[in-house]
Design an enzyme around this catalytic site. Structure first.
Site, PDB file in Angstrom:
ATOM      1  N   THR A 258       0.867  -1.163   0.000  1.00 12.48           N
ATOM      2  CA  THR A 258       0.000   0.000   0.000  1.00 12.48           C
ATOM      3  C   THR A 258       0.910   1.220   0.000  1.00 12.48           C
ATOM      4  O   THR A 258       2.088   1.108   0.319  1.00 12.48           O
ATOM      5  CB  THR A 258      -0.962  -0.005   1.213  1.00 12.48           C
ATOM      6  N   GLY A 259       0.369   2.352  -0.371  1.00 13.03           N
ATOM      7  CA  GLY A 259       1.203   3.555  -0.411  1.00 13.03           C
ATOM      8  C   GLY A 259       1.373   4.042  -1.829  1.00 13.03           C
ATOM      9  O   GLY A 259       0.579   3.699  -2.714  1.00 13.03           O
TER      10      GLY A 259
HETATM   11  N1  ASP Z   1      -1.031   1.837  -3.829  1.00 15.41           N
HETATM   12  C1  ASP Z   1      -2.212   2.500  -4.289  1.00 15.41           C
HETATM   13  C2  ASP Z   1      -1.938   3.291  -5.524  1.00 15.41           C
HETATM   14  O1  ASP Z   1      -0.879   3.886  -5.639  1.00 15.41           O
HETATM   15  C3  ASP Z   1      -2.822   3.393  -3.311  1.00 15.41           C
HETATM   16  C4  ASP Z   1      -2.944   2.919  -1.913  1.00 15.41           C
HETATM   17  O2  ASP Z   1      -2.228   2.104  -1.419  1.00 15.41           O
HETATM   18  O3  ASP Z   1      -3.863   3.401  -1.272  1.00 15.41           O
HETATM   19  O4  ASP Z   1      -2.809   3.360  -6.337  1.00 15.41           O
END
Ligand code: ASP
Length: 339
Positions: free
Chosen positions: A244-245
């Site tokens: 995530t990120g």
């Molecule tokens: N990794 C996801 C993205 O960049 C976003 C997230 O983790 O919330 O789309």
């Protein structure tokens, strides 16, 4: 002097030697060296882990379905549909923040223990991209469908097209348009993909991811989440990982695939997540994205051992098992936000 032909010959001999041993031979050798122990005698299963607070209700649903005898993929799908349908989860599905043109565009993927994968990206107007990703896995010869083609496929599978932009998200988008600055404040307004990993009763790994991606992204932007190897990866011999990120940073480093590869080399889920997070930091410390860079990984190995680790503070993940039920765990991190 060794020439190219020799080199090819040696490489071929090497490959033959490896393939005659096969992965389990490799695993056995490593186990004898004490660097890899899959599966150990104390496998903790089933176990489900998923990112962020909205992972908890998702885990509960997945757990319920798993205990009711559903397949791993069906249980993952059922869990992930909870945040997808929840308008208060502003980073996934319905109610997710739109792109800078006010369009909610969704990315999702799912993967099973046989390395079958299904993925959709830049999908609009469908409440449950995780379900469409599962249909891609089951009903097409492909891994990934994008945009209009993904929508066309979803409609042909009986999904309904609907408006996913809630009045609240529309209001926030209009407010953002006043200065139109793209500076994602991760953990706060932006990145909170749900990624889920499971080790089921049979000791098999599977996983899924679903997200509306980065808020206020450019129209057409696709993040790491639907990309097998970036947002999600698993190898049923070894372990599973998800991210995530800031998706751009995770794609640049093939994040989840690398975490799994480090576990194959004998690292614990924690050490593997930490090493790749640090690699991402090292590659980005002089990068323009550093100011708002956050990445987090979760990982689960074949023994049911798990971990989470993030670059900056604030990342947590949900864990469900028979021993302790459902709970949140705070991930360790490299640094806090003021650095
Ligand atoms: N990794 C996801 C993205 O960049 C976003 C997230 O983790 O919330 O789309």
């Amino acid at each position: 002097m060794s020439n190219r032909r020799d080199f090819i010959k040696k490489a071929a001999l090497g490959a033959a030697a490896v393939s005659s041993v096969g992965f389990s031979g490799f695993a056995k050798e490593k186990e004898e060296e004490g660097t890899l122990e899959f599966p150990s005698k104390k496998v903790k299963k089933p176990i489900v882990i998923s990112t962020w607070n909205h992972g908890l209700p998702a885990n509960k649903e997945t757990w319920k379905e798993l205990k009711a005898g559903k397949s791993a993929l069906d249980a993952i799908e059922a869990g992930m549909k909870i945040p997808e349908a929840d308008p208060n989860v502003r980073s996934v599905g319905y109610g997710g923040y739109p792109d800078r043109e006010g369009k909610v565009t969704l990315d999702a993927c799912i993967m099973d223990h046989n390395s079958n994968c299904g993925s959709v990206c830049f999908l609009q107007g469908i409440m449950h991209p995780i379900s469409v990703a599962k249909r891609v896995l089951q009903n097409t010869p492909h891994v990934m469908l994008a945009g209009q083609g993904a929508l066309q496929f979803a409609l042909s599978e009986g999904f309904k097209e609907e408006n996913l932009l809630t009045p609240e998200s529309e209001k926030d988008w209009k407010k953002w348009l006043e200065d139109s600055k793209y500076k994602p404040v991760i953990n706060i307004e932006n990145h909170d993909t749900i990624s889920m990993l499971m080790l089921d009763q049979d000791g098999n790994l599977s996983g899924g991811c679903t997200t509306s991606g980065a808020a206020w992204k450019m129209h057409g932007r696709v993040g790491d989440s639907p990309i097998i190897g970036a947002g999600l990866f698993l190898d049923n011999e070894v372990g599973a990982a998800a991210a995530t990120g800031l998706g751009e940073a995770v794609i640049r480093t093939a994040g989840s695939a690398m975490v799994v590869e480090l576990m194959r080399q004998g690292k614990s889920p924690f050490d593997a997540c930490k090493e790749i997070t640090e690699r991402i930091y090292n590659k980005h410390k002089n990068h323009k994205d550093m100011e708002y860079l956050q990445v987090g990984f979760i990982a689960l190995n074949k023994n049911g051992e798990h971990a989470g680790y993030s670059l900056r503070s604030g990342f947590n993940y949900a864990v469900s098992d028979d021993e302790k039920g459902h709970r949140m765990e705070d991930a360790k991190f490299k640094m806090s936000w003021d650095k």
